[in-house]
Design an enzyme around this catalytic site. Sequence first.
Site, mmCIF file in Angstrom:
data_model
loop_
_atom_site.group_PDB
_atom_site.id
_atom_site.type_symbol
_atom_site.label_atom_id
_atom_site.label_comp_id
_atom_site.label_asym_id
_atom_site.label_seq_id
_atom_site.Cartn_x
_atom_site.Cartn_y
_atom_site.Cartn_z
ATOM 1 N N LYS A 1 -2.607 9.562 -8.763
ATOM 2 C CA LYS A 1 -2.239 8.168 -8.454
ATOM 3 C C LYS A 1 -3.314 7.215 -8.979
ATOM 4 O O LYS A 1 -3.009 6.235 -9.649
ATOM 5 C CB LYS A 1 -2.108 7.983 -6.949
ATOM 6 C CG LYS A 1 -2.043 6.524 -6.484
ATOM 7 C CD LYS A 1 -1.889 6.365 -4.988
ATOM 8 C CE LYS A 1 -3.194 6.300 -4.270
ATOM 9 N NZ LYS A 1 -3.892 5.012 -4.274
ATOM 10 N N ASN A 2 -4.567 7.513 -8.688
ATOM 11 C CA ASN A 2 -5.624 6.552 -9.006
ATOM 12 C C ASN A 2 -5.960 6.514 -10.484
ATOM 13 O O ASN A 2 -6.414 5.491 -10.992
ATOM 14 C CB ASN A 2 -6.867 6.813 -8.138
ATOM 15 C CG ASN A 2 -6.563 6.502 -6.670
ATOM 16 O OD1 ASN A 2 -5.563 5.837 -6.365
ATOM 17 N ND2 ASN A 2 -7.378 7.009 -5.780
ATOM 18 N N CYS B 1 -7.205 -3.712 2.985
ATOM 19 C CA CYS B 1 -6.342 -2.814 3.765
ATOM 20 C C CYS B 1 -7.210 -2.279 4.902
ATOM 21 O O CYS B 1 -8.293 -2.731 5.134
ATOM 22 C CB CYS B 1 -5.772 -1.712 2.905
ATOM 23 S SG CYS B 1 -6.993 -0.511 2.462
ATOM 24 N N ARG C 1 -13.093 -4.673 1.526
ATOM 25 C CA ARG C 1 -12.758 -4.328 0.135
ATOM 26 C C ARG C 1 -12.864 -5.549 -0.791
ATOM 27 O O ARG C 1 -11.914 -6.022 -1.386
ATOM 28 C CB ARG C 1 -11.378 -3.677 0.069
ATOM 29 C CG ARG C 1 -11.331 -2.444 0.955
ATOM 30 C CD ARG C 1 -10.140 -1.596 0.721
ATOM 31 N NE ARG C 1 -10.287 -0.809 -0.509
ATOM 32 C CZ ARG C 1 -9.305 -0.013 -0.933
ATOM 33 N NH1 ARG C 1 -8.185 0.050 -0.302
ATOM 34 N NH2 ARG C 1 -9.485 0.690 -2.043
ATOM 35 N N ASP D 1 -11.680 9.846 -0.056
ATOM 36 C CA ASP D 1 -10.222 9.954 0.129
ATOM 37 C C ASP D 1 -9.798 11.295 0.706
ATOM 38 O O ASP D 1 -8.624 11.494 1.006
ATOM 39 C CB ASP D 1 -9.499 9.710 -1.200
ATOM 40 C CG ASP D 1 -9.622 8.275 -1.638
ATOM 41 O OD1 ASP D 1 -9.303 7.976 -2.801
ATOM 42 O OD2 ASP D 1 -10.066 7.451 -0.820
ATOM 43 N N ARG E 1 3.283 6.362 -0.521
ATOM 44 C CA ARG E 1 2.601 5.585 -1.551
ATOM 45 C C ARG E 1 1.824 6.499 -2.491
ATOM 46 O O ARG E 1 1.603 6.181 -3.641
ATOM 47 C CB ARG E 1 1.629 4.593 -0.911
ATOM 48 C CG ARG E 1 2.279 3.371 -0.299
ATOM 49 C CD ARG E 1 1.232 2.397 0.155
ATOM 50 N NE ARG E 1 0.298 2.159 -0.937
ATOM 51 C CZ ARG E 1 -0.949 1.716 -0.771
ATOM 52 N NH1 ARG E 1 -1.396 1.455 0.444
ATOM 53 N NH2 ARG E 1 -1.743 1.519 -1.795
#
Length: 426
Positions: A22-23, A117, A122, A309, A401
């Site tokens: 994803k990243n 978030c 952030r 993560d 997500r």
Amino acid sequence: MNSFLVKGGNRLEGRVKISGSKNAALGVLAAAMAVDGPSVIENLPDIIDIQLLLNIFKELGAEVTILDRGTVRIDPTTVTHSEALLESVRKLRGSYYLLGAFLGRFGSVRMYLPGGCDLGSRPIDLHIKGFENLGAVYEMEQDGVISLKANKIKGAGIFLDQVSVGATINIMLAAVHAEGTTVIDNAAKEPHIVDVANFLNAMGANIRGAGTDVIRIQGKAFLPAGKSYAIIPDQIEAGTYMMMAPLTGGDILVENVIPKHMEPLSAKLQEMGVLVEEGGDSIRCVLEKGKILKATSFKTMPYPGFPTDLQPQAVTLLCAAEGTGRMIESIYENRFQYIDNLRLMGANIICSGKLAVIQGGSKLVGAPVEARDLRAGAAMIMAGLIAEGETRVENVYSIKRGYENFVEKLTAIGVDIREVNPDRTK
Ligand code: EPZ
């Protein structure tokens, strides 16, 4: 909001094919908007964040063509302006890579900034510092519109006083079109940084040193692109499934991974007594019969340290280990909020600032919990795997997500899980 219902107690066994990262995909897709020709990107994960970003590109006027499952052709040349004042931009933090892409390509950009978030403030001060070093004038307009304007983007030396994945990528995206050379010092070294640099080089850029803490970018006026590029496997998805094996006393083979990227986790699992067998593009994790899962200490750090993560997932694993485990979260100031949910299930965890102390061996019982963010959501599912009875994990949106085909992949290794709509389960 739909929920996942998980029944605990199964020993997990089988194979999981890991999807594209994803990243890395978010950075590579933004890089496809930073070059001067079409490109084809393969191995994209079919997850909400990627769908959101592709829709944003379409709204901006880019030609986005789905060629196959996970394969997209992006032609950015139909985008002739550098304004991204779209409500959809606010929904996805990764959209902020358009700042670097458009600043580099057009010399200016105006767009809404995505909200923060649950992990804390952030900020993007390091991104802005980088853009200003390259010659941009920054302005925060009303309604959260960020504006960057430059007469000319000129290569510069940029020192990031804090390692930042996003700032490293965003500065790279702006610097590829700069006049002259840019040096990013104290750059982030995550695998997804290297993936973005490799994509840009495939499209005609000249970037050296990605994966080290000094990245050199020789700017070019025109990046022809016109090539295909495949995204690397997702290090965090792989790590999440790897931990489910010792968590349930199981035996799981994760396939389509790059074992080197998993070393920060593999080393810790071995410390805990887990057998970790590396293949060319696979890793098998198993807690051998008679072996005890031993608690240990973790500290999240920028790559090649232990990834933040995987922090919620590792804390959940420590709940099942023997002894007292420790987790120091050094990247975010607020990434232990999910622990309230683990306590609701019976976990024995004390938090103080950046430190969490986990007393292993406590019996977890199913409870209604919430997926506060993507990785905390995965941790709640993991807790449900070892909890007595049924665990309802609310807000599956946040899990979808970042985890492709989550229910299918879990079911294939023996998890009793189903997605329900709360309005229909009464
Ligand atoms: C990326 O976020 C990932 N997201 C995050 O993954 C991941 O947790 C993070 O890197 C760290 O590995 C994407 O790649 C889309 P940072 P990013 O800039 O780039 C502070 C997930 O679950 N900071 O490396 O935003 C920041 O507050 C997500 O996939 C500044 O102070 O992370 C944080 O404390 C969650 N100023 C630290 O640096 C800045 O300008 C690291 O942030 C930028 C960051």
